[in-house]
Structure formats: C-alpha cells, structure tokens
Design an enzyme around this catalytic site. Structure first.
Site, mmCIF file in Angstrom:
data_model
loop_
_atom_site.group_PDB
_atom_site.id
_atom_site.type_symbol
_atom_site.label_atom_id
_atom_site.label_comp_id
_atom_site.label_asym_id
_atom_site.label_seq_id
_atom_site.Cartn_x
_atom_site.Cartn_y
_atom_site.Cartn_z
ATOM 1 N N SER A 99 15.322 32.994 91.091
ATOM 2 C CA SER A 99 14.411 33.875 90.355
ATOM 3 C C SER A 99 13.125 33.240 89.848
ATOM 4 C CB SER A 99 15.152 34.518 89.177
ATOM 5 O OG SER A 99 15.992 35.561 89.636
ATOM 6 N N LYS A 102 9.915 34.837 90.939
ATOM 7 C CA LYS A 102 9.253 35.935 90.239
ATOM 8 C C LYS A 102 7.909 35.494 89.663
ATOM 9 C CE LYS A 102 13.390 38.635 89.013
ATOM 10 N NZ LYS A 102 14.467 37.939 89.738
ATOM 11 N N SER A 156 15.084 38.842 83.918
ATOM 12 C CA SER A 156 15.108 38.519 85.348
ATOM 13 C C SER A 156 15.525 39.718 86.194
ATOM 14 C CB SER A 156 16.042 37.332 85.627
ATOM 15 O OG SER A 156 15.678 36.672 86.813
#
Length: 409
Positions: A99, A102, A156
């Site tokens: 993640s 991102k 997240s």
C-alpha cells in the site's frame, strides 16, 4: 575491529569493493510465498543518484555509526530538503510495494481533483481483493474527494484508491487504467526507474515493483503538497452517513503509529500484503531538517514497520547535516537528461545521414567527405555543450531552491 562499509566514492566503486550485508536481527522468518521474479537490472538505473547506490548491500557514510538492524530487505534514509541520501540498503533493488504505492497515486492525482467535489461510488470501485483493507464506501453513496483521500491515507482503503483512480482518469469505465498509466508516466518523470504500477492501491499485480530509492523520490513530491501533509497527519476522520442506501456514519483512525509516537512526525504510509510483506514510508522534522525513511520487504517482529522507520529516522538525525552517500534526482534533472538524449539521438542520426550523403553525393546536394565530417562533429558537439550548461546551472542552484514548503504542524 572496524566494520567495512561501502562508501559514496567513485574510487571505492571502481575498486569493486565487496558488497556489505545490511545488519539484520536474529529472528525466525515466518512462512511466506516466494517473492516474484524481478525484472533484469540495468546498470545505468542502479546508479541513479550516485555510483555508491548501485549496490544490493549497505552504503553509509564513512566513519558513521552503524545503522539499526532491521528485518526490512531494503531501505533508504534521505533529506527531503536537500535531496541528500544519508544511507541505504539495496536502494535500487526491485521490491513489491503493497500500500505504499498509494503515495504514487497521490503524487499523480492529488492536484487534479478538487477536494470539495462530490462523487458517487460505483460497483467497480468496490472491486477489490476479498479481505483486503477498505474504508467502507458503499455503492451509490456520495462522498467528497477529501473524504476519499482520508480513507486512502488513514485506513489504506483500496476501495478509495479505485474510486480516486477512476475519477482522476476521467470517471469512465477505463478511468482506473488511465490513471495507472499516468502513475507510471509520473514515476518515469521523477526518475523512479524501478517503479511499475499495475494497481492504483498497491494490491499485488504481476510485474508490479518499486524500490526504496524510488519511494523516496515519490515521497519528496508528496510531502511538498500541503493537502497531502494535512491528510497524513490527520488522526481521525468521519465517514458520512448515507441516505440511499441507508448506512450510518462512523469514525476511522490513522493506522500510521508514527504520528502518535514520534516527535516531529509528518506522517507517511503503511503497507502489507502476504507477498510483499511489510512496507513503510515515514517522514519527520527535527532541528530544521526533514528526513524520510523508506523500507520494503520487512517483517513485523521484533519491530513493526513504523518502528523500523522510526529507528532509521533516529539514525539519520544523528548524522551531521550535509552527510551524503548520494542524492535524490530531481524532475528537472530527469527532464534535462531526456532533452539531452533526444538531441544526441537527432545529432547522431543527422551525422550518419551526412556521412552517407558524402559517400554517395547526388548532384548539387552532395557533400564532400570533409564537409560530412565537419557536420557530424558539429552536431555531436551540441548535446555535449547542453550537458555542460545544465551541469553548470545545477551547481549554481542553491540547495534551498529545491526544498519543499515548510511542513504543516
């Protein structure tokens, strides 16, 4: 006995000093699936930021205290203001991002979307891996863009990642893929040569990679954004209730424990998938310096990802200001190199054409061999002059010119 270390010196590199293993704690590794096969390494890409960074092992300033022993497979510490790389472990080694990817979505789209704009969630936005992290968007629900960014950064949310990517790509059914393509273009413009995105969220995808160095380049762009700094420092946020479908509102929290426990923390991003293991990006400011720590392929014991990031930040802040084993390349330098390469290619092509014309003159347009050589020499000299000018301009530029805006408190 002193510990041998690779240092940021072209001489050291030319002597082919053996790579120094990165310090690791003695812990049993949990079972995990095999790591994906990375792309073939390119020597030029491995040396971006300086020749000492072209290593799979440890590179730290000569005479410095040893860095902390971490389970992270690769890591890097850099100064976001000056761009100095303070130390690293395999900075250009390909890793899977989870993640922390991102942040690349934010670097690509955060300036394109009005945070006050309202949007409606579609079925495709919730097309995420079962059991993966989601902030709790509902199909047909209406949310502001700022709420989506908070859901992305604090919780997240992979559902928020899909929604933001779709909107940034125009809002249509192909919007998400357009944004993924834009993310890859953005990475290339930053000089992040080991980065290739397949999903906007960091959920695993075949051929998806990044590196500790690339994450620092991406983080430098992100932390220069006031909106990004605001989002990642937010501790709690509210998901609004929905009328159709009828769903109650709720509060969600920031999962990055650095902002609760580390003095001067500016925030960052956590990440985990079974394949990628733990990844982390965290930044903090102290005594006028702003450092970032990036790490990939870590385990949660004996230290969690954010704790490993905190240990790296402590180590970096203990080094004297100005310490460096390399540098973070700037987008301006990437663009200048691309222009120089283009001019060189055009010059080489023109020189080759002139030589052919000289060898096979055709009427009044034919060139003599001497004239062809003269043209070729002139054209080849052009990119060299451009490169010298660009280097001179970079030397004259004050380091303060590249500092990001002062982070919000």
């Amino acid at each position: 006995m002193a510990v041998s270390r690779a240092v940021a010196s072209p001489v050291a590199v030319s002597q082919a000093i053996a790579e120094v293993p990165c310090p690791k704690p003695k812990v049993a590794k949990p079972s995990a699936p095999p790591r994906p096969v990375p792309p073939a390494e390119v020597a030029e890409d491995m040396a971006v930021g300086g020749p000492a960074l072209a290593t799979h092992g440890l590179v730290v300033p000569e005479g410095s205290a040893g860095p902390p022993a971490l389970t992270a497979t690769t890591w890097l510490v850099a100064d976001l203001g000056t761009g100095e790389v303070l130390g690293a472990c395999g900075p250009h080694v390909h890793q899977t991002p989870a993640s922390v990817q991102k942040m690349l979505l934010a670097a690509t789209a955060i300036d394109q979307l009005d945070p006050a704009r309202k949007m409606t969630v579609t079925d495709g936005d919730l097309d995420i891996e079962p059991g993966s992290s989601a902030v709790g968007l509902v199909v047909g629900g209406t949310y502001s863009i700022s709420t989506l960014w908070l859901g992305l950064m604090l919780n997240s949310g992979n559902d928020a990642a899909n929604a933001l990517a779709r909107l940034a790509g125009g809002g249509g059914p192909d919007g998400l893929q357009k944004t993924v393509a834009a993310m890859n273009a953005r990475a290339a413009s930053l000089g992040a040569r080991q980065t290739h995105a397949v999903t906007p969220s960091g959920l695993d995808g075949q051929g998806q990679f990044t590196s500790a160095y690339d994450l620092a380049l991406i983080a430098r762009v992100c932390f220069a954004s006031a909106d990004f700094r605001k989002y990642v420092l937010t501790k709690t946020a509210q998901m609004p209730a929905q009328k159709k479908p009828k769903v109650g509102g709720f509060q969600f929290q920031n999962e990055n424990k650095l902002i609760y426990n580390y003095p001067g923390a500016l925030g960052g991003k956590t990440g985990f998938t079974t394949l990628a293991r733990h990844s982390y990006v965290g930044a903090a400011t102290r005594n006028g310096r702003t450092l970032v720590a990036t790490l990939l392929g870590a385990e949660a014991r004996p230290l969690r990802g954010w704790e490993q990031g905190a240990a790296l930040l402590d180590w970096g802040f203990a080094l004297p200001a100005g310490t460096s084993v390399g540098k973070l390349i700037t987008p301006e330098e990437v663009a200048a190199a691309a222009r120089a390469s283009s001019v060189t290619t055009e010059a080489t092509s023109a020189a080759g054409g002139a030589a052919v014309q000289a060898a096979h003159p055709s009427g009044p347009t034919g060139l003599t061999v001497v004239a062809a050589v003269s043209v070729a020499a002139t054209l080849i000299a052009i990119p060299l002059l451009l490169l010298l000018t660009q280097r001179r301009q970079r030397r004259q530029r004050s380091p303060a010119d590249q500092r990001p805006p002062t982070p919000a408190a």
